[in-house]
Design a protein around this motif. Structure first.
Motif: not given
Length: 449
Positions: A65, A68-69, A161-162, A240, A246, A308, A356-358
């Protein structure tokens, strides 16, 4: 040698005749009851599996996570994940284990939630044991408590994550405490406790398709909608900051997932071996098919797509790990990867929510595919371990009921948890904090100099 066999056969016949007469039948020895014993090999495997699941949280999910930010939020994501995992562990030993796996409460919530009879691990000692799926084979209860504790910890962490990059740390902690209590613990009881509603109905969820992934994914969607979009979304690019991290997190998740899936057999046996090979091949299928779809859609196969797809495959095979043959698992991984790709790249932009991170696009959608698909691949005609007279239609109905119930329960519970967090702390950070990044604004630190 023949003479010996003759006497032995005659003796057996005489013993059978004498035992059939009333006088001798009363004196015949009574078979001793089977005493459940702890197998050291099973215990060692379950302790190893527990540590593997812990590795999925820290460092696995934190790096996955975090990478990915954007760089300004890296530490905040890692801190939130670690903190809610710690909170889940403490709540688990205080009352979560009792609510999830304790005896049913009486009244209208019977088969839905456990009682508080085992609150603060009352009655759990180094000598107490928990059943496995084999009669007479058990593991130490402390080991079972720890194993299930890691599931609760990673599930609440997945929800985050969202909502990263804009939710207050204090709000995250309040939300986690309420959400675990009213969402996770009851669903875990219904699906996994021997007296639970869906367990008794025969729902198939080997390692958490409903309890973990649908639960977390749907909750993530609801939470992201209630919290609102990040500043600048979707017009401002938010790529990301480190796909390297990741990628490392993805690898740690995959390795840890063997504890997640194979450990859910509760024994070191053939069922664990089946879950192990399925965790290999479904994941491999997911990773490759995501990149294949990218290529078909006119894009290059990406590292982000590979990561993913790996997670989508892992999510889909979780409920089917011990409930599918290897080729059924490959199909599940491929189907989940393809559908999750479109959920992330087409459905999310079209509906406009900022997950945000699916978490919903991969865990929620992938979990639904896995849970329903398990009812299909369980069939022996498709290589699954089901009985010869397996009724696929009836099982699919049970699977759908479990999926729909989880969606509704998680949605309502998340709304309640978010409203309580908002009332206690407020949900969002101030605009200036969101602008400069939560690393500095919430924690006074930077991930990078």
């Amino acid at each position: 040698m023949k003479l010996t066999h003759t006497f032995a056969g005659a003796g057996a016949v005489c013993a059978a005749v004498l035992a059939a007469t009333p006088a001798f039948a009363q004196a015949a020895p009574v078979a001793a009851p089977v005493v459940a014993t702890v197998n050291k090999g099973d215990t060692a495997w379950m302790m190893t599996s527990t540590v593997l699941v812990m590795m999925m949280i820290l460092p696995g999910l934190a790096l996955f996570y975090g990478g990915l930010t954007r760089a300004k939020n890296m530490l905040s994501v890692m801190t939130q994940i670690g903190a809610v995992a710690c909170l889940a562990m403490l709540l688990w030993v205080m009352y979560g284990y009792s609510l999830a796996f304790g005896p049913d409460v009486t009244g209208g919530l019977s088969n839905v939630i456990g009682s508080l009879d085992k609150a603060f691990l009352k009655g759990v000692t180094a000598a107490s044991q928990s059943a496995t799926f084999t009669a007479g084979v058990e593991i130490p209860e402390y080991v079972f408590v720890c194993f299930q504790m890691t599931f609760a910890a990673i599930t609440v962490a997945l929800v985050l994550g969202s909502v990263v990059e804009r939710m207050k740390f204090s709000a995250v902690m309040v939300f986690a405490a309420v959400w675990l209590t009213i969402v996770y613990f009851p669903i875990a009881h219904m699906v996994w406790a021997s007296s639970g509603f869906f367990f008794k109905a025969g729902a198939l969820d080997f390692a958490g398709g409903t309890v973990v992934h649908i639960n977390a994914g749907v909750s993530a969607l609801v939470a992201s909608i209630m919290l609102g979009k990040r500043m600048g979304y979707p017009t401002t690019p938010m790529p990301p900051h480190s796909l390297t991290l990741t990628g490392v997190g993805t690898g740690l998740l995959w390795v840890g997932w063997f504890g997640f899936n194979a450990g859910s057999a509760l024994e070191a046996n053939g069922s664990a071996g089946l879950a192990m090979i399925n965790t290999f091949v479904a994941t491999a299928s997911g990773g490759l098919f995501w990149m294949l779809v990218e290529r078909v859609r006119g894009h290059k196969g990406s590292a982000l797509g590979f990561c993913s797809g790996i997670v989508a495959g892992l999510v889909a095979v979780t409920p089917a790990a011990g409930n599918s043959g290897p080729f059924g698992a490959i199909v599940l991984g491929a189907v989940a990867s393809i559908v999750c790709f479109f959920a992330v790249s087409v459905l999310k932009p079209r509906l406009g929510y900022d997950d945000a991170l699916d978490a919903f696009g991969v865990h929620g959608i992938g979990g639904m595919i896995g849970a329903v698909g398990t009812g299909i691949v369980y069939a022996p005609s498709l290589g699954g371990p089901g009985a010869a007279d397996y009724a696929m239609g009836a099982k699919l109905l049970v699977q759908l009921e479990a999926v729909v119930t989880t969606i509704v329960w998680a949605s309502i519970g998340t709304v309640i948890a978010m409203l309580i967090a908002k009332a206690v702390t407020g949900l969002r950070v101030a605009p200036e904090v969101e602008q400069e990044g939560l690393d500095l604004g919430e924690h006074g630190e930077r991930a990078y100099n």
